[in-house]
Design a protein around this motif. Structure first.
Motif, PDB file in Angstrom:
ATOM      1  N   TYR A  56       3.040 -14.793  -7.205  1.00 49.96           N
ATOM      2  CA  TYR A  56       3.268 -13.431  -6.691  1.00 49.96           C
ATOM      3  C   TYR A  56       4.388 -13.442  -5.657  1.00 49.96           C
ATOM      4  N   ASP A  57       5.262 -12.439  -5.724  1.00 51.45           N
ATOM      5  CA  ASP A  57       6.406 -12.438  -4.799  1.00 51.45           C
ATOM      6  C   ASP A  57       6.809 -11.031  -4.366  1.00 51.45           C
ATOM      7  N   HIS A  58       5.961 -10.043  -4.578  1.00 51.50           N
ATOM      8  CA  HIS A  58       6.366  -8.684  -4.207  1.00 51.50           C
ATOM      9  C   HIS A  58       5.424  -8.082  -3.171  1.00 51.50           C
TER      10      HIS A  58
END
Ligand SMILES: *[C@@H]1O[C@H](CO)[C@@H](O)[C@H](O)[C@H]1NC(C)=O
Ligand SMILES: *[C@@H]1O[C@H](CO)[C@@H](O)[C@H](O)[C@H]1NC(C)=O
Ligand SMILES: *[C@@H]1O[C@H](CO)[C@@H](O)[C@H](O)[C@H]1NC(C)=O
Length: 232
Positions: free
Chosen positions: A83-85
């Motif tokens: 996950y990166d947002h």
């Protein structure tokens, strides 16, 4: 929520979340289960070009610790999603020992078990404390250029609710995709239903032999179509 209004400029994105997990994992897998892990990305060493590489490397290092400290483990820890947002981190299938090693890794913030979500809330306007007559319409300039994300059981793209007659262009800031899968192809999105994705690897991780009645964003349950399409 009135999303079906003809000519309404409201744009809609549907996310199908199939992260339902059986409460009791079979005994052969009891040693490992899926955890969602929050990380502080400022700890990412410069040597890694992407968050994904960093998280893979952490899982690999846990693996080597595990293999030197215990016997009888035939499988290995593995990444499920990164996950990166909305936040930084990943989900991974880990044993208790592996989770303990992970907690000593630089950048570890917190972790919790993946779990089965239930479909509830039949009074959406109350739940969201909205004005029952006008909802969010005035506050959102009647939905102009708003992108709405819904996490639910999927979407039936042929529903009348998703007709895009009179809709204006998709906002250029949109970076999502319309993911193809079983009985769903990327042409099924339009100016109103602007994207769709399915996330079911958590279910597969907990239940490796599972067969899905529908392995895509297509909604065979009805809840997601109803909610995103204008019902309440
Ligand atoms: C679901 O479909 C994806 C491709 O769209 C495939 O990679 C995956 O193996 C399928 N999973 C199951 C459990 O059928
Ligand atoms: C997607 O599905 C529709 C309806 O079944 C079909 O008409 C269309 O040709 C398909 N498009 C692609 C790219 O497969
Ligand atoms: C999954 O299927 C394989 C092959 O049919 C079988 O050997 C294995 O025991 C099954 N695993 C579970 C968790 O049911």
């Amino acid at each position: 929520m009135g999303l079906t209004r003809n000519g309404s400029p409201l744009l809609l994105m549907i996310l199908s979340a199939m992260f339902l997990l059986p409460l009791h994992v079979s005994s052969t897998l009891a040693e490992r289960s899926t955890f969602i892990v929050h990380m502080d990305k400022s700890f990412m060493p410069k040597a890694f070009t992407t968050h994904h590489h960093w998280y893979s490397s952490i899982i690999d290092s846990i693996k080597s610790v595990e293999s030197t400290t215990s016997n009888g483990h035939h499988s290995t820890p593995s990444l499920v999603y990164t996950y990166d947002h909305a936040f930084h981190g990943f989900s991974a299938v880990l044993s208790k020992d592996e989770l303990d090693s992970l907690k000593n890794s630089p950048g570890f913030v917190s972790s919790y078990s993946d779990r089965q979500a239930t479909i509830d809330t039949t009074h959406t306007t109350d739940f969201l404390s909205l004005n029952p007559a006008t909802g969010l319409w005035p506050a959102s300039n009647y939905g102009k250029d708003v992108i709405v994300g819904v996490i639910d059981t999927g979407v039936w793209p042929e529903s009348e609710s998703f007709k895009d007659d009179g809709m204006t262009e998709i906002p250029s800031r949109w970076k999502g995709i319309c993911e193809a899968g079983q009985e769903f192809n990327s042409s099924m999105c339009n100016l109103k239903l602007i994207g769709a994705r399915s996330f079911n690897k958590g279910v597969v991780a907990a239940n490796p032999n599972i067969t899905f009645s529908m392995n895509s964003t297509r909604d065979t349950e009805g809840h997601g179509t109803q909610l995103s399409g204008g019902g309440r």
